[in-house]
Write a protein that holds these residues in place. Structure first.
Motif, PDB file in Angstrom:
ATOM      1  N   THR A 142       0.933  -1.245  -0.221  1.00 10.84           N
ATOM      2  CA  THR A 142      -0.037   0.032   0.095  1.00 10.84           C
ATOM      3  C   THR A 142       0.835   1.342  -0.112  1.00 10.84           C
ATOM      4  O   THR A 142       0.615   2.287  -0.570  1.00 10.84           O
ATOM      5  CB  THR A 142      -0.870   0.026   1.354  1.00 10.84           C
ATOM      6  OG1 THR A 142      -1.764  -1.273   1.045  1.00 10.84           O
ATOM      7  CG2 THR A 142      -2.109   1.262   1.388  1.00 10.84           C
ATOM      8  N   GLU A 143       1.756   1.317   0.827  1.00 11.57           N
ATOM      9  CA  GLU A 143       2.618   2.478   0.917  1.00 11.57           C
ATOM     10  C   GLU A 143       3.954   2.595   0.290  1.00 11.57           C
ATOM     11  O   GLU A 143       4.245   3.805   0.240  1.00 11.57           O
ATOM     12  CB  GLU A 143       2.885   2.774   2.664  1.00 11.57           C
ATOM     13  CG  GLU A 143       1.817   2.598   3.854  1.00 11.57           C
ATOM     14  CD  GLU A 143       1.034   3.848   3.404  1.00 11.57           C
ATOM     15  OE1 GLU A 143       1.668   4.870   2.701  1.00 11.57           O
ATOM     16  OE2 GLU A 143      -0.209   3.752   3.663  1.00 11.57           O
ATOM     17  N   MET A 144       4.246   1.541  -0.212  1.00 10.39           N
ATOM     18  CA  MET A 144       5.581   1.519  -1.120  1.00 10.39           C
ATOM     19  C   MET A 144       5.471   1.108  -2.624  1.00 10.39           C
ATOM     20  O   MET A 144       5.979   1.833  -3.433  1.00 10.39           O
ATOM     21  CB  MET A 144       6.702   0.876  -0.484  1.00 10.39           C
ATOM     22  CG  MET A 144       7.322   1.384   0.839  1.00 10.39           C
ATOM     23  SD  MET A 144       8.756   0.714   1.233  1.00 10.39           S
ATOM     24  CE  MET A 144       9.944   1.241   0.022  1.00 10.39           C
ATOM     25  N   LYS A 148      -0.472   4.373  -6.518  1.00 10.98           N
ATOM     26  CA  LYS A 148      -0.478   5.665  -5.874  1.00 10.98           C
ATOM     27  C   LYS A 148       0.903   6.020  -5.297  1.00 10.98           C
ATOM     28  O   LYS A 148       1.364   7.228  -5.430  1.00 10.98           O
ATOM     29  CB  LYS A 148      -1.689   5.765  -4.781  1.00 10.98           C
ATOM     30  CG  LYS A 148      -1.792   7.182  -4.137  1.00 10.98           C
ATOM     31  CD  LYS A 148      -2.752   7.211  -3.051  1.00 10.98           C
ATOM     32  CE  LYS A 148      -2.936   8.431  -2.351  1.00 10.98           C
ATOM     33  NZ  LYS A 148      -3.841   8.442  -1.255  1.00 10.98           N
ATOM     34  N   ALA A 149       1.572   5.187  -4.588  1.00 10.32           N
ATOM     35  CA  ALA A 149       2.718   5.408  -3.831  1.00 10.32           C
ATOM     36  C   ALA A 149       3.847   5.600  -4.641  1.00 10.32           C
ATOM     37  O   ALA A 149       4.821   6.514  -4.601  1.00 10.32           O
ATOM     38  CB  ALA A 149       3.163   4.187  -3.013  1.00 10.32           C
ATOM     39  N   PHE A 283       8.312   6.192   4.613  1.00  9.77           N
ATOM     40  CA  PHE A 283       7.672   4.782   5.180  1.00  9.77           C
ATOM     41  C   PHE A 283       7.753   4.568   6.589  1.00  9.77           C
ATOM     42  O   PHE A 283       7.265   4.191   7.171  1.00  9.77           O
ATOM     43  CB  PHE A 283       8.418   3.857   4.067  1.00  9.77           C
ATOM     44  CG  PHE A 283       7.859   2.580   4.435  1.00  9.77           C
ATOM     45  CD1 PHE A 283       6.194   2.200   3.919  1.00  9.77           C
ATOM     46  CD2 PHE A 283       8.450   1.359   4.699  1.00  9.77           C
ATOM     47  CE1 PHE A 283       5.632   1.026   4.225  1.00  9.77           C
ATOM     48  CE2 PHE A 283       7.861   0.030   5.029  1.00  9.77           C
ATOM     49  CZ  PHE A 283       6.305  -0.024   4.714  1.00  9.77           C
ATOM     50  N   LEU A 284       9.043   5.223   7.059  1.00 14.78           N
ATOM     51  CA  LEU A 284       9.427   4.861   8.449  1.00 14.78           C
ATOM     52  C   LEU A 284       8.286   5.687   9.268  1.00 14.78           C
ATOM     53  O   LEU A 284       8.050   4.910  10.282  1.00 14.78           O
ATOM     54  CB  LEU A 284      10.770   5.722   8.877  1.00 14.78           C
ATOM     55  CG  LEU A 284      11.170   5.795  10.163  1.00 14.78           C
ATOM     56  CD1 LEU A 284      11.239   4.440  10.925  1.00 14.78           C
ATOM     57  CD2 LEU A 284      12.535   6.564  10.323  1.00 14.78           C
ATOM     58  N   ASP A 285       7.873   6.585   8.907  1.00 10.21           N
ATOM     59  CA  ASP A 285       6.760   7.216   9.828  1.00 10.21           C
ATOM     60  C   ASP A 285       5.480   6.577   9.875  1.00 10.21           C
ATOM     61  O   ASP A 285       4.776   6.114  10.936  1.00 10.21           O
ATOM     62  CB  ASP A 285       6.464   8.582   9.137  1.00 10.21           C
ATOM     63  CG  ASP A 285       7.390   9.568   9.128  1.00 10.21           C
ATOM     64  OD1 ASP A 285       7.714   9.825  10.550  1.00 10.21           O
ATOM     65  OD2 ASP A 285       7.598  10.499   8.418  1.00 10.21           O
ATOM     66  N   ARG A 286       5.176   5.741   8.730  1.00 10.53           N
ATOM     67  CA  ARG A 286       3.992   4.634   8.456  1.00 10.53           C
ATOM     68  C   ARG A 286       4.182   3.680   9.587  1.00 10.53           C
ATOM     69  O   ARG A 286       3.341   3.179  10.249  1.00 10.53           O
ATOM     70  CB  ARG A 286       3.765   4.301   7.272  1.00 10.53           C
ATOM     71  CG  ARG A 286       3.490   5.277   6.140  1.00 10.53           C
ATOM     72  CD  ARG A 286       2.426   6.104   6.251  1.00 10.53           C
ATOM     73  NE  ARG A 286       2.207   7.023   5.299  1.00 10.53           N
ATOM     74  CZ  ARG A 286       1.228   8.102   5.400  1.00 10.53           C
ATOM     75  NH1 ARG A 286       0.657   8.349   6.394  1.00 10.53           N
ATOM     76  NH2 ARG A 286       1.062   8.977   4.507  1.00 10.53           N
TER      77      ARG A 286
END
Length: 503
Positions: A142-144, A148-149, A283-286
């Motif tokens: 999803t995040e990487m 969209k990412a 990504f670290l924040d996620r």
């Protein structure tokens, strides 16, 4: 009694003791291997007592096992000490393992060197497909790796490409190690996505790239491919007789120290309730927002760096080498980029439309798959594959290197012919089992979209910006294409080139 007599008596006593100790073990292995051979397991070369087939593997096991497959069939078994290994070397055999029996054959055979306190946090090397594996894989996708990412990362990718080109422009007429340049470019791309900053330098003024982080990453990766008694004889795994597990754990802690301050800084900011803008989050924040511990974050970063950087580097280097050897293909790529792109530094979205460039990348992946055996699998339970029994805890390889060079599947399989992919339905997304450089099924590489975009943009930028020649005007047709086996398949002799201005 003379000294010689005493010495002979001692030697004979020692030999007798060794004989008494090893004979039962020797007989045990003979009985065990004969008992196993009576089972309906896949055929293979006869194993020797105790060592099995270890002595027949050699330094290029993807090649030696491919030769065995030609004699014994597309699904073979090898005895490595007490560990049974089954290898699939055809599309039909790969389909049964990666699709038909994917659920029961999707465990991981973790090298003993990688089995330590961090093991529960693996994604790539996760022993099973439990809740942690599922949640982390979903978060990464999803995040990487989602469309969209990847779109959000486009600015970072273009910035790193520009830095790469700028560095090379300062190296005109100098010999450049292509792999080093691509490695740094890709590493800093991922480190910006993950940590929000660069971790390596092109110039390597402080020894970070050559003697520090990069070297430690390669050492950590090599630990998993070195022959290890603990892998061949699992009953001594806990002893770590060669010290590889202890050494690997030490190396990992040294690697994690390179970014521990960044993790603590981000964690403190989140704990202070300071709200960062969405576009400024990495990504670290996620991971921190989802409650990940430092150990979980460290292993996630390590696996993403190793999986994303080394494979992209080796693929780009092989592609450049193949194009240098094939002038006609190289000229076609140049001509296509000239008409498809608006600038010398290309954007990923434009490169995806370059059909011949992408055909060259596919042909490179066919001949030089980044991971020749994929990541080793393990059978959760016994099952039947191609009418043979795969016992529980069997280690399983998919020899994608052999599949990509199978003359029954590919016409002129050893020739670099990108045209075979033009207008072809074949793709590497895990549905066409004659072409699976990134695997298939639930263990397929989740970073495939990101990796391909990186190879496309880096390779296209190098071709579009520079004219490549070999040092000392060497003949490209005689370029050394020998392989160095590892988790990733690298050129044995690194590709070194001189970059000149385009004519």
């Amino acid at each position: 009694m003379t000294k010689l007599t005493r010495f002979l008596i001692m030697e004979s006593s020692l030999a007798a003791s060794l004989f008494l100790l090893t004979t039962p073990l020797f007989l045990f292995f003979i009985f065990k291997q004969r008992f196993r051979s009576s089972k309906n397991r896949p055929p293979g070369p006869p194993p020797w007592p105790i060592i099995g087939n270890i002595h027949q593997i050699g330094t290029n096991p993807h090649v030696s096992i491919s030769i065995f497959a030609q004699e014994y069939g597309p699904l073979i078994s090898l005895q490595l000490g007490t560990q049974l290994l089954v290898v699939a070397s055809s599309p039909s055999a790969a389909l049964e393992i990666l699709k038909t029996h994917d659920r029961v054959l999707s465990g991981r055979a973790i090298p003993n060197a990688f089995e330590h306190s961090f093991s529960p946090f693996y994604l790539v090397w996760s022993a099973g497909c439990g809740e942690h594996w599922k949640s982390l894989r979903t978060l990464c996708r999803t995040e990487m790796f989602s469309p969209k990412a990847l779109e959000a990362q486009l600015k970072i990718r273009d910035e790193k490409l520009a830095q790469m080109v700028s560095f090379l422009q300062g190296k005109k007429l100098e010999v450049v190690n292509v792999g080093d340049v691509v490695f740094t470019t890709m590493f800093n791309t991922i480190s910006n996505v993950f940590f929000g900053k660069d971790l390596l330098e092109f110039e390597d003024k402080h020894g970070i790239t050559a003697g520090g982080l990069k070297g430690k990453l390669f050492k950590a990766l090599e630990d998993g491919t070195r022959p290890n008694i603990s892998d061949f004889y699992p009953f001594v795994r806990k002893l770590d007789l060669q010290g590889l597990r202890r050494g690997n754990l030490k190396i990992l802690k040294e690697i994690f120290s390179f970014w521990e301050d960044i993790v603590e800084e981000r964690r403190a900011r989140i704990n202070s309730s300071l709200v960062a803008e969405e576009e400024d989050k990495c990504f670290l924040d996620r991971l921190l927002e989802n409650g990940f511990s430092n150990d979980q974050i460290n292993i996630c970063a390590l696996e993403l760096f190793i999986a994303g950087v080394d494979t992209t580097t080796s693929t780009t280097e092989w592609a450049m080498a193949e194009l240098l050897k094939n002038k006609e293909a190289f000229s076609k790529v140049q001509e296509e980029l000239k008409h498809k792109t608006n600038s010398k530094i290309v954007a990923g979205l434009q490169v995806s439309e370059c059909s011949y460039l992408n055909a060259c990348i596919k042909e490179t992946l066919r001949l030089h798959p980044p991971v020749p055996f994929l990541i080793p699998r393990r059978a959760f339970e016994a099952c039947e594959v191609m009418n043979y029994t795969i016992p529980r805890n069997t280690q399983i390889f998919i020899n994608v290197w052999a599949i990509g060079r199978d003359p029954e599947v590919w016409e002129e399989p050893l020739s670099f012919r990108p045209e075979r992919f033009l207008g072809s339905h074949l793709d590497f997304k895990g549905q066409d089992f004659e072409f699976i450089p990134f695997g298939a099924g639930r263990r397929m590489c989740p970073g495939l979209p990101s990796g391909i975009k990186s190879v496309q943009s880096i390779l296209a930028s190098l071709i579009n910006q520079f004219r490549w020649v070999l040092p000392n005007d060497e003949d490209p047709s005689k370029l050394d294409m020998n392989e160095k086996f590892g988790v990733t398949l690298q050129k044995k002799k690194p590709l070194q080139l001189i970059f000149k201005d385009l004519e």
